[in-house]
Write an enzyme that holds these catalytic residues in place. Structure first.
Site, PDB file in Angstrom:
ATOM      1  N   SER A 138     -14.946  -2.549 -11.502  1.00 17.21           N
ATOM      2  CA  SER A 138     -16.090  -1.931 -10.803  1.00 17.21           C
ATOM      3  C   SER A 138     -17.299  -1.927 -11.731  1.00 17.21           C
ATOM      4  O   SER A 138     -17.157  -1.797 -12.960  1.00 17.21           O
ATOM      5  CB  SER A 138     -15.761  -0.485 -10.429  1.00 17.21           C
ATOM      6  OG  SER A 138     -16.939   0.189 -10.008  1.00 17.21           O
ATOM      7  N   ASP A 166       3.679   2.306  -4.378  1.00 16.65           N
ATOM      8  CA  ASP A 166       2.770   3.096  -5.200  1.00 16.65           C
ATOM      9  C   ASP A 166       2.574   2.319  -6.496  1.00 16.65           C
ATOM     10  O   ASP A 166       3.502   2.197  -7.300  1.00 16.65           O
ATOM     11  CB  ASP A 166       3.380   4.481  -5.480  1.00 16.65           C
ATOM     12  CG  ASP A 166       2.489   5.330  -6.371  1.00 16.65           C
ATOM     13  OD1 ASP A 166       1.511   4.799  -6.927  1.00 16.65           O
ATOM     14  OD2 ASP A 166       2.784   6.534  -6.513  1.00 16.65           O
ATOM     15  N   VAL A 167       1.362   1.794  -6.703  1.00 20.76           N
ATOM     16  CA  VAL A 167       1.152   0.905  -7.851  1.00 20.76           C
ATOM     17  C   VAL A 167       1.315   1.614  -9.198  1.00 20.76           C
ATOM     18  O   VAL A 167       1.463   0.950 -10.225  1.00 20.76           O
ATOM     19  CB  VAL A 167      -0.228   0.195  -7.811  1.00 20.76           C
ATOM     20  CG1 VAL A 167      -0.342  -0.719  -6.613  1.00 20.76           C
ATOM     21  CG2 VAL A 167      -1.373   1.196  -7.874  1.00 20.76           C
ATOM     22  N   ASP A 196       0.861  -1.191   0.000  1.00 21.40           N
ATOM     23  CA  ASP A 196       0.000   0.000   0.000  1.00 21.40           C
ATOM     24  C   ASP A 196       0.898   1.242   0.000  1.00 21.40           C
ATOM     25  O   ASP A 196       2.069   1.180   0.394  1.00 21.40           O
ATOM     26  CB  ASP A 196      -0.905   0.016   1.245  1.00 21.40           C
ATOM     27  CG  ASP A 196      -2.191   0.834   1.061  1.00 21.40           C
ATOM     28  OD1 ASP A 196      -3.276   0.218   1.031  1.00 21.40           O
ATOM     29  OD2 ASP A 196      -2.093   2.072   0.952  1.00 21.40           O
ATOM     30  N   TYR A 238     -12.950   7.265 -13.750  1.00 21.68           N
ATOM     31  CA  TYR A 238     -13.007   5.962 -13.046  1.00 21.68           C
ATOM     32  C   TYR A 238     -13.725   4.903 -13.897  1.00 21.68           C
ATOM     33  O   TYR A 238     -13.258   3.760 -13.987  1.00 21.68           O
ATOM     34  CB  TYR A 238     -13.726   6.196 -11.719  1.00 21.68           C
ATOM     35  CG  TYR A 238     -13.795   5.029 -10.773  1.00 21.68           C
ATOM     36  CD1 TYR A 238     -12.717   4.709  -9.941  1.00 21.68           C
ATOM     37  CD2 TYR A 238     -14.953   4.267 -10.664  1.00 21.68           C
ATOM     38  CE1 TYR A 238     -12.808   3.657  -9.037  1.00 21.68           C
ATOM     39  CE2 TYR A 238     -15.047   3.224  -9.764  1.00 21.68           C
ATOM     40  CZ  TYR A 238     -13.975   2.919  -8.952  1.00 21.68           C
ATOM     41  OH  TYR A 238     -14.054   1.878  -8.063  1.00 21.68           O
TER      42      TYR A 238
END
Ligand SMILES: NC(=O)c1ccc[n+]([C@@H]2O[C@H](COP(=O)([O-])OP(=O)(O)OC[C@H]3O[C@@H](n4cnc5c(N)ncnc54)[C@H](O)[C@@H]3O)[C@@H](O)[C@H]2O)c1
Length: 241
Positions: free
Chosen positions: A138, A60-61, A37, A151
């Protein structure tokens, strides 16, 4: 019954919310889990809630080298990598009129780039064995939500990316699937205006928002051998929405 005895998992965005529930659930089924994370305070607290072998790594992805480092730490500390969950996420909601380029880029880089970074970094380690990768999409990516042009685009992109990557990983027996949650009760949704939240709940046939464990149980299924012939698929966890 433990479904993941001897497996090694890396979960991004594991400091809180859905990612933490996923890490707890995988661990409760016998997996050793590396928590990744941005928020290292949350990671340290999260780790204390999990029994069994765990580690944590700041990550940090959106930065490929940091995701590669997280994969390497998992291999070094847990002895390998069998399960990767690309879960980390943010929202920067605004109507198209008000959304800035920065808000658009931030969401694309954490979700789309972040998921791609996970796939890219894991490929050399996971391509030749029967592992499982789960990407968190999502419902917003399927139906589009007002104020989420960034998003919704990113979460729809994750579906296409999952299906393409499933074909590349399949040669060695590694599966790649996506979970598509609807409205889940976490800090991310608690940040939405209450009237928008209430409208969303009204649209859920099962009559309640989902809980993080509802998503974690779907991830557990896809991570385990129970889903051994499922790859390139999208599992909706939406209460029927
Ligand atoms: N809550 C919902 O209703 C819902 C619905 C559908 C999908 N999702 C998706 O589920 C995932 C988890 O969401 P949540 O509700 O638990 O959110 P959350 O905000 O509670 O947790 C997100 C976690 O990701 C971490 N994170 C953010 N940016 C990061 C980065 N660049 N690198 C590493 N870690 C980072 C945060 O520190 C936090 O710990 C996200 O991908 C989200 O888009 C959530």
């Amino acid at each position: 019954m433990e479904l993941l005895t001897g497996k090694r998992a890396l979960v991004t965005g594991a400091g809180q919310g859905i990612g933490l529930a996923i890490a707890q659930t995988l661990a409760s089924h016998g997996a050793a889990v590396m928590l990744a994370d941005l928020n290292t305070d949350a990671l340290q607290l999260a780790r204390q809630t999990i029994d069994g072998q765990t580690g944590w790594v700041p990550c940090d992805v959106s930065q490929l080298e940091q995701v590669s480092e997280a994969v390497q730490r998992t291999v070094d500390e847990l002895g390998g990598l069998d399960i990767l969950v690309n879960n980390a996420g943010i929202t920067r909601d605004a109507s198209l009129k008000n959304m800035t380029e920065q808000q658009f880029d931030d969401v694309i880089s954490v979700h789309m780039r972040g998921t791609w970074n996970g796939l890219k970094a894991a490929f050399p380690v996971m391509r030749n064995h029967s592992g499982s990768i789960i990407n968190i999409s999502s419902l917003s990516g399927r139906v589009g939500l007002f104020g989420q042009t960034n998003y919704s685009a990113a979460k729809a992109g994750i579906v296409g990316m999952t299906k393409a990557a499933a074909k590349e990983f399949a040669r060695g027996g590694c599966r790649v699937n996506a979970v598509m949650p609807g409205m889940i009760d976490t800090a991310m949704t608690q940040a939405m205006p209450p009237e928008a939240l209430a409208r969303l709940v009204e649209d859920i046939p099962l009559g309640r928002p989902g809980q993080p464990i509802d998503v974690a149980n779907a991830v557990l299924f896809l991570a385990s051998d129970l889903s051994g012939f499922i790859t390139g698929s999208v599992l909706e966890v939406t209460g029927g929405q």
